[in-house]
Design a protein around this motif. Structure first.
Motif, PDB file in Angstrom:
ATOM      1  N   PHE A 188      55.818  -9.253 -25.188  1.00  0.00           N
ATOM      2  CA  PHE A 188      55.791  -9.088 -26.635  1.00  0.00           C
ATOM      3  C   PHE A 188      56.881  -9.954 -27.256  1.00  0.00           C
ATOM      4  CE2 PHE A 188      53.934  -5.315 -24.819  1.00  0.00           C
ATOM      5  CZ  PHE A 188      52.885  -5.001 -25.670  1.00  0.00           C
ATOM      6  N   THR A 189      56.787 -10.146 -28.550  1.00  0.00           N
ATOM      7  CA  THR A 189      57.785 -10.916 -29.285  1.00  0.00           C
ATOM      8  C   THR A 189      58.665  -9.970 -30.070  1.00  0.00           C
ATOM      9  OG1 THR A 189      56.294 -12.804 -29.478  1.00  0.00           O
ATOM     10  CG2 THR A 189      58.179 -12.722 -30.988  1.00  0.00           C
ATOM     11  N   GLY A 190      59.967 -10.100 -29.866  1.00  0.00           N
ATOM     12  CA  GLY A 190      60.919  -9.248 -30.552  1.00  0.00           C
ATOM     13  C   GLY A 190      61.667  -9.989 -31.631  1.00  0.00           C
ATOM     14  N   PRO A 191      62.725  -9.380 -32.171  1.00  0.00           N
ATOM     15  CA  PRO A 191      63.534 -10.037 -33.196  1.00  0.00           C
ATOM     16  C   PRO A 191      64.064 -11.378 -32.702  1.00  0.00           C
ATOM     17  CG  PRO A 191      64.077  -7.708 -33.037  1.00  0.00           C
ATOM     18  CD  PRO A 191      63.151  -8.000 -31.896  1.00  0.00           C
ATOM     19  N   ALA A 192      64.190 -12.310 -33.614  1.00  0.00           N
ATOM     20  CA  ALA A 192      64.662 -13.671 -33.318  1.00  0.00           C
ATOM     21  C   ALA A 192      63.746 -14.388 -32.338  1.00  0.00           C
ATOM     22  CB  ALA A 192      66.088 -13.649 -32.778  1.00  0.00           C
ATOM     23  N   GLY A 193      62.513 -13.887 -32.196  1.00  0.00           N
ATOM     24  CA  GLY A 193      61.536 -14.538 -31.344  1.00  0.00           C
ATOM     25  C   GLY A 193      61.725 -14.336 -29.862  1.00  0.00           C
ATOM     26  N   ARG A 194      62.628 -13.446 -29.470  1.00  0.00           N
ATOM     27  CA  ARG A 194      62.872 -13.270 -28.034  1.00  0.00           C
ATOM     28  C   ARG A 194      61.704 -12.552 -27.368  1.00  0.00           C
ATOM     29  NH1 ARG A 194      66.953  -9.636 -30.116  1.00  0.00           N
ATOM     30  NH2 ARG A 194      66.375  -7.450 -29.840  1.00  0.00           N
ATOM     31  N   GLU A 195      61.495 -12.900 -26.101  1.00  0.00           N
ATOM     32  CA  GLU A 195      60.419 -12.293 -25.324  1.00  0.00           C
ATOM     33  C   GLU A 195      60.849 -10.930 -24.796  1.00  0.00           C
ATOM     34  OE1 GLU A 195      59.396 -15.072 -22.270  1.00  0.00           O
ATOM     35  OE2 GLU A 195      58.011 -16.163 -23.568  1.00  0.00           O
ATOM     36  N   ILE A 196      59.893 -10.009 -24.786  1.00  0.00           N
ATOM     37  CA  ILE A 196      60.135  -8.665 -24.274  1.00  0.00           C
ATOM     38  C   ILE A 196      59.083  -8.371 -23.216  1.00  0.00           C
ATOM     39  CG2 ILE A 196      60.413  -6.222 -24.840  1.00  0.00           C
ATOM     40  CD1 ILE A 196      60.654  -7.128 -27.812  1.00  0.00           C
ATOM     41  N   ARG A 197      59.528  -8.071 -22.015  1.00  0.00           N
ATOM     42  CA  ARG A 197      58.596  -7.758 -20.934  1.00  0.00           C
ATOM     43  C   ARG A 197      58.281  -6.265 -20.952  1.00  0.00           C
ATOM     44  NH1 ARG A 197      61.875 -12.533 -20.442  1.00  0.00           N
ATOM     45  NH2 ARG A 197      60.816 -13.940 -19.023  1.00  0.00           N
ATOM     46  N   ALA A 198      57.036  -5.936 -20.663  1.00  0.00           N
ATOM     47  CA  ALA A 198      56.631  -4.527 -20.675  1.00  0.00           C
ATOM     48  C   ALA A 198      55.430  -4.316 -19.775  1.00  0.00           C
ATOM     49  CB  ALA A 198      56.306  -4.069 -22.096  1.00  0.00           C
ATOM     50  N   HIS A 199      55.294  -3.094 -19.302  1.00  0.00           N
ATOM     51  CA  HIS A 199      54.109  -2.640 -18.568  1.00  0.00           C
ATOM     52  C   HIS A 199      53.422  -1.582 -19.416  1.00  0.00           C
ATOM     53  CE1 HIS A 199      56.866  -3.518 -14.894  1.00  0.00           C
ATOM     54  NE2 HIS A 199      56.272  -4.621 -15.316  1.00  0.00           N
ATOM     55  N   ILE A 200      52.176  -1.809 -19.729  1.00  0.00           N
ATOM     56  CA  ILE A 200      51.424  -0.898 -20.581  1.00  0.00           C
ATOM     57  C   ILE A 200      50.425  -0.129 -19.722  1.00  0.00           C
ATOM     58  CG2 ILE A 200      49.984  -0.684 -22.635  1.00  0.00           C
ATOM     59  CD1 ILE A 200      52.842  -1.824 -23.087  1.00  0.00           C
ATOM     60  N   VAL A 208      67.171  -0.924 -28.382  1.00  0.00           N
ATOM     61  CA  VAL A 208      66.457  -0.142 -29.401  1.00  0.00           C
ATOM     62  C   VAL A 208      65.426  -1.020 -30.108  1.00  0.00           C
ATOM     63  CG1 VAL A 208      66.732   1.061 -31.602  1.00  0.00           C
ATOM     64  CG2 VAL A 208      68.313   1.531 -29.714  1.00  0.00           C
ATOM     65  N   GLU A 209      65.842  -2.226 -30.490  1.00  0.00           N
ATOM     66  CA  GLU A 209      64.924  -3.136 -31.186  1.00  0.00           C
ATOM     67  C   GLU A 209      63.722  -3.497 -30.314  1.00  0.00           C
ATOM     68  OE1 GLU A 209      68.065  -5.563 -34.100  1.00  0.00           O
ATOM     69  OE2 GLU A 209      67.344  -6.463 -32.231  1.00  0.00           O
ATOM     70  N   ASP A 210      63.965  -3.769 -29.047  1.00  0.00           N
ATOM     71  CA  ASP A 210      62.872  -4.193 -28.173  1.00  0.00           C
ATOM     72  C   ASP A 210      61.880  -3.070 -27.934  1.00  0.00           C
ATOM     73  OD1 ASP A 210      64.124  -6.600 -28.104  1.00  0.00           O
ATOM     74  OD2 ASP A 210      64.514  -6.629 -25.949  1.00  0.00           O
ATOM     75  N   CYS A 211      62.370  -1.866 -27.730  1.00  0.00           N
ATOM     76  CA  CYS A 211      61.458  -0.726 -27.562  1.00  0.00           C
ATOM     77  C   CYS A 211      60.638  -0.512 -28.828  1.00  0.00           C
ATOM     78  CB  CYS A 211      62.246   0.532 -27.200  1.00  0.00           C
ATOM     79  SG  CYS A 211      62.886   0.555 -25.510  1.00  0.00           S
ATOM     80  N   ALA A 212      61.300  -0.585 -29.973  1.00  0.00           N
ATOM     81  CA  ALA A 212      60.588  -0.404 -31.236  1.00  0.00           C
ATOM     82  C   ALA A 212      59.575  -1.521 -31.463  1.00  0.00           C
ATOM     83  CB  ALA A 212      61.581  -0.358 -32.397  1.00  0.00           C
ATOM     84  N   ALA A 213      59.919  -2.753 -31.062  1.00  0.00           N
ATOM     85  CA  ALA A 213      58.993  -3.871 -31.245  1.00  0.00           C
ATOM     86  C   ALA A 213      57.727  -3.676 -30.429  1.00  0.00           C
ATOM     87  CB  ALA A 213      59.684  -5.180 -30.851  1.00  0.00           C
ATOM     88  N   VAL A 214      57.866  -3.177 -29.196  1.00  0.00           N
ATOM     89  CA  VAL A 214      56.695  -2.927 -28.366  1.00  0.00           C
ATOM     90  C   VAL A 214      55.852  -1.804 -28.961  1.00  0.00           C
ATOM     91  CG1 VAL A 214      55.921  -2.113 -26.106  1.00  0.00           C
ATOM     92  CG2 VAL A 214      57.759  -3.802 -26.260  1.00  0.00           C
ATOM     93  N   ALA A 215      56.492  -0.717 -29.373  1.00  0.00           N
ATOM     94  CA  ALA A 215      55.759   0.402 -29.960  1.00  0.00           C
ATOM     95  C   ALA A 215      55.018  -0.034 -31.219  1.00  0.00           C
ATOM     96  CB  ALA A 215      56.721   1.545 -30.276  1.00  0.00           C
ATOM     97  N   THR A 216      55.692  -0.780 -32.071  1.00  0.00           N
ATOM     98  CA  THR A 216      55.077  -1.235 -33.323  1.00  0.00           C
ATOM     99  C   THR A 216      53.929  -2.205 -33.055  1.00  0.00           C
ATOM    100  OG1 THR A 216      57.190  -0.967 -34.469  1.00  0.00           O
ATOM    101  CG2 THR A 216      55.533  -2.353 -35.529  1.00  0.00           C
ATOM    102  N   ALA A 217      54.115  -3.096 -32.088  1.00  0.00           N
ATOM    103  CA  ALA A 217      53.047  -4.045 -31.755  1.00  0.00           C
ATOM    104  C   ALA A 217      51.812  -3.318 -31.234  1.00  0.00           C
ATOM    105  CB  ALA A 217      53.550  -5.050 -30.719  1.00  0.00           C
ATOM    106  N   LEU A 218      52.004  -2.293 -30.422  1.00  0.00           N
ATOM    107  CA  LEU A 218      50.859  -1.523 -29.919  1.00  0.00           C
ATOM    108  C   LEU A 218      50.113  -0.851 -31.065  1.00  0.00           C
ATOM    109  CD1 LEU A 218      52.420   0.095 -26.721  1.00  0.00           C
ATOM    110  CD2 LEU A 218      50.784  -1.789 -26.812  1.00  0.00           C
ATOM    111  N   ALA A 219      50.876  -0.387 -32.047  1.00  0.00           N
ATOM    112  CA  ALA A 219      50.224   0.224 -33.212  1.00  0.00           C
ATOM    113  C   ALA A 219      49.521  -0.830 -34.061  1.00  0.00           C
ATOM    114  CB  ALA A 219      51.255   0.985 -34.040  1.00  0.00           C
ATOM    115  N   ASP A 220      50.175  -1.972 -34.275  1.00  0.00           N
ATOM    116  CA  ASP A 220      49.590  -3.018 -35.113  1.00  0.00           C
ATOM    117  C   ASP A 220      48.287  -3.564 -34.536  1.00  0.00           C
ATOM    118  OD1 ASP A 220      51.660  -2.797 -36.900  1.00  0.00           O
ATOM    119  OD2 ASP A 220      52.764  -4.546 -36.155  1.00  0.00           O
ATOM    120  N   GLU A 221      48.206  -3.657 -33.214  1.00  0.00           N
ATOM    121  CA  GLU A 221      47.000  -4.220 -32.608  1.00  0.00           C
ATOM    122  C   GLU A 221      45.911  -3.175 -32.390  1.00  0.00           C
ATOM    123  OE1 GLU A 221      48.739  -5.768 -29.023  1.00  0.00           O
ATOM    124  OE2 GLU A 221      48.148  -4.032 -27.827  1.00  0.00           O
ATOM    125  N   GLY A 222      46.174  -1.940 -32.772  1.00  0.00           N
ATOM    126  CA  GLY A 222      45.160  -0.905 -32.642  1.00  0.00           C
ATOM    127  C   GLY A 222      45.075  -0.282 -31.268  1.00  0.00           C
TER     128      GLY A 222
END
Length: 675
Positions: free
Chosen positions: A409-421, A497-511
């Protein structure tokens, strides 16, 4: 196929089943030709037993309850046993958790203590033993408390007599070196017995920040002389050191930004290398080492043939064999996609601990002899890998296991965030087409750690009921190079905190997830991230906080153990320079900002994140009308090990989500929330 709302699916993966399979095999080794390792016993008070592979191929527990093979050095412990064949029979030494004494043991007999009990502070503790039969000793790391405060402690390489003469006599323990360094790893003896090598570091550094490699001459009396630093420094982390069969130093260093393997003692190069006596054996943008949370971790092991068994990768890790002369690296074939930093070698055999998204960790043996004799075709797997211990057995139909996705995922300042969904998954249930599932974001501990992509029945407990899980390897996580790891420097409570929130928000934004039914969950440093997320964001409807850090000023000024007592200088900044930052980021200082319900879980024997942190936090929540529950567990420390505790934790967590998200899970005891 039934159509049922998310969170109401009936699953055969109950809390008791998940608890029974909690914990992994660790600390593999050879005793003669036999493979040995430690295994958890959640139903036996969470102890760890010592296992051996029998001639018929089955695993046998060597030690009955209540023996618990586990060290408390630096509280996280490390390698707790060693063994050899003496007079044709196995002889092992091990650390017993209850009293931290080192014991000698022959199967069929009774353990015999080798070290005394000290009444001072945390007493005497031992880790990373190495048998020195030629001297009648065990070499290991001694951690000795000199007072009652957490930082009244010293650590040195030490030799313990195998004859038991030091069992009641502290003076019978021979210190091999001085205690000039605060932290040391177990010494490794050169093949000719003339030199010893070990790692050391000092406050305020953590071992993944910077360590030194020390080499000393071994005198006739067995003590170390003229110790000198040959590699490392404040901004270079060496994760492990060994000797090759021909007497050259091997170590993993992140001097290039990645933990790569190096060999000292090379002949001078005509090509003008910066250090003509040092060679990088496989320069790659991937890790051949990791954070040294436990003493005795092994990411590589030299074989007698000159080859080197390695655990390596970027993010996920695999088992391979490296030819140090050519740099050729060939990986073992098999279903395992993740390997722990636990290796042992004997002849051409390699023991490792591997897992995958469809299997829990199991003990794997790799036979490298075919390669050692003939060399493999380029890209071909080495030898034959097979499971020889703690084999994974599907306790339920694997159709109920989650089907994870590796995402960036993309986080603040464009940094990459790795995650397992891990989306909700059930072979016989589906939700109504218009409904979006609830999701829980899992923040791993450390925070210099990483969430591996392996089968975890605690995750399956939720996904098989219709609740998604997102594991976030936020900035600061290990496994992706030093630059990614350093993202958390002075930014703990911000980047995570920002990275976790970015992943959660992205999951919501993409449905993918229901924006109104998001939760966060974490333990230890992950508990900090969960609590800080509830304080500083409005992303989550509730949270589960396990054995957390909540009050930075208190935690960093005597409430935690020595190993991490200066960790905050890296994660937050020196307290004398930025005291306001400690208050600004502490959840306990801003309890008034929390409006979401939460579940707080704490072991009463936790000396890393003590109950006092939770108690102060709850005192500041009193009368605020926020629904919450606080569950404590006697006999549990930092990280829960007992089956009954895991059952209570999972069922309580599910009940919290059911109440907040409006779910209807079948047969789950109700958690009482108070205000």
């Amino acid at each position: 196929m039934q159509t049922l709302a998310y969170g109401s699916w009936s699953s055969p993966i109950g809390a008791a089943l998940a608890a029974a399979h909690d914990g992994d095999p660790e600390y593999v080794g050879f005793v003669g030709d036999e493979a040995w390792w430690t295994e958890p016993r959640p139903a036996e008070g969470g102890r760890r037993t010592l296992m051996r592979r029998c001639a018929d191929g089955t695993g046998e527990s060597v030690l009955p309850a209540p023996w618990n093979v586990r060290s408390r050095v630096i509280e996280y412990g490390g390698q707790p046993w060693a063994g050899a064949i003496v007079d044709g029979e196995p002889l092992v030494v091990f650390v017993h958790f209850a009293d931290q004494r080192l014991y000698r043991y022959r199967p069929g007999g009774e353990p015999v203590p080798l070290t005394p009990v000290s009444p001072v502070g945390g007493g005497l503790r031992w880790v990373d033993p190495q048998m020195r039969l030629e001297r009648g000793e065990v070499w290991c790391v001694l951690e000795e408390f000199t007072g009652d405060a957490p930082d009244d402690v010293r650590r040195v390489p030490a030799a313990v007599p195998l004859d038991g003469s030091a069992a009641e006599d502290r003076d019978g323990v021979r210190e091999l070196s001085d205690d000039r360094h605060r932290f040391v790893t177990g010494p490794r003896l050169s093949p000719d017995g003339r030199q010893a090598a070990w790692l050391a570091w000092d406050h305020p550094r953590m071992p993944w920040d910077g360590t030194e490699l020390l080499v000393a001459e071994v005198g006739a009396d067995g003590t170390f002389r003229a110790a000198r630093t040959v590699a490392g420094g404040p901004e270079e982390s060496l994760a492990q050191v060994e000797w090759s069969a021909d007497g050259r130093l091997l170590y993993a260093s992140d001097r290039t930004g990645w933990w790569n393997l190096y060999r000292d003692g090379e002949p001078p190069s005509p090509f003008g290398r910066e250090d003509p006596h040092l060679a990088s054996l496989a320069p790659r943008e991937e890790e051949f080492g990791g954070p040294l949370w436990k003493l005795g971790y092994r990411w590589f092991a030299p074989l007698d043939s000159g080859l080197i068994a390695v655990v390596h990768g970027c993010g996920a890790t695999t088992l391979g064999v490296l030819d140090p002369e050519t740099g050729e690296l060939v990986d073992a074939a098999g279903p395992w996609t993740e390997f722990a930093p636990s290796l042992a070698v004997h002849g051409g055999r390699v023991l490792a601990v591997g897992a995958s998204p469809r299997s829990a960790y199991e003990v794997v043996e790799l036979d490298t002899l075919p390669q050692a004799r003939t060399g493999p075709p380029e890209g071909a797997p080495v030898g034959r890998a097979r499971v020889i211990g703690a084999p994974h057995h599907d306790a339920v139909d694997p159709a109920y296991y989650p089907e994870p996705q590796i995402r960036t995922f993309t986080g603040p300042a464009g940094r990459e965030i790795r995650a397992h969904i891990y989306p909700p998954h059930h072979p016989g249930c589906a939700a109504p087409g218009e409904e979006l599932p609830p999701y829980v974001v899992w923040a791993h501990g450390g925070p210099t750690g990483r969430a591996p992509l392996v089968l975890d029945l605690a995750i399956a407990y939720f996904t098989s009921r219709g609740i998604g899980v997102a594991e976030v390897n936020y900035g600061g996580s290990a496994g992706y190079g030093r630059e990614y790891r350093n993202l958390l420097r002075e930014q703990w409570g911000v980047v995570d905190v920002e990275d976790c929130a970015a992943v959660a928000t992205a999951l919501a934004d993409e449905g993918t997830a229901d924006r109104d039914r998001l939760a966060i969950r974490g333990g230890s440093a992950g508990g900090w991230t969960a609590a800080a997320s509830l304080v500083t964001t409005d992303v989550y409807a509730c949270g589960t906080i396990l054995y957390p850090v909540l009050d930075l000023a208190g935690w960093g000024s005597g409430e935690t153990h020595d190993f991490e007592s200066r960790y905050l200088e890296t994660l937050i900044g020196p307290y004398t320079e930025v005291p306001g930052r400690y208050a600004q980021r502490s959840p306990s200082e801003h309890a008034d900002r929390i409006t979401a319900p939460f579940l707080l879980l704490q072991g009463l024997d936790d000396v890393i994140c003590p109950p006092a942190q939770c108690e102060r936090f709850l005192a500041r929540m009193a009368g605020r009308g926020v629904p919450h529950a606080y569950l404590t567990f006697e006999g549990e420390g930092h990280g829960f090990r007992r089956a009954e505790t895991t059952v209570r934790v999972l069922e309580s967590e599910l009940s919290l989500y059911a109440q907040v998200f409006g779910l209807n899970p079948p047969a789950v005891p109700a958690l009482e929330l108070v205000e």
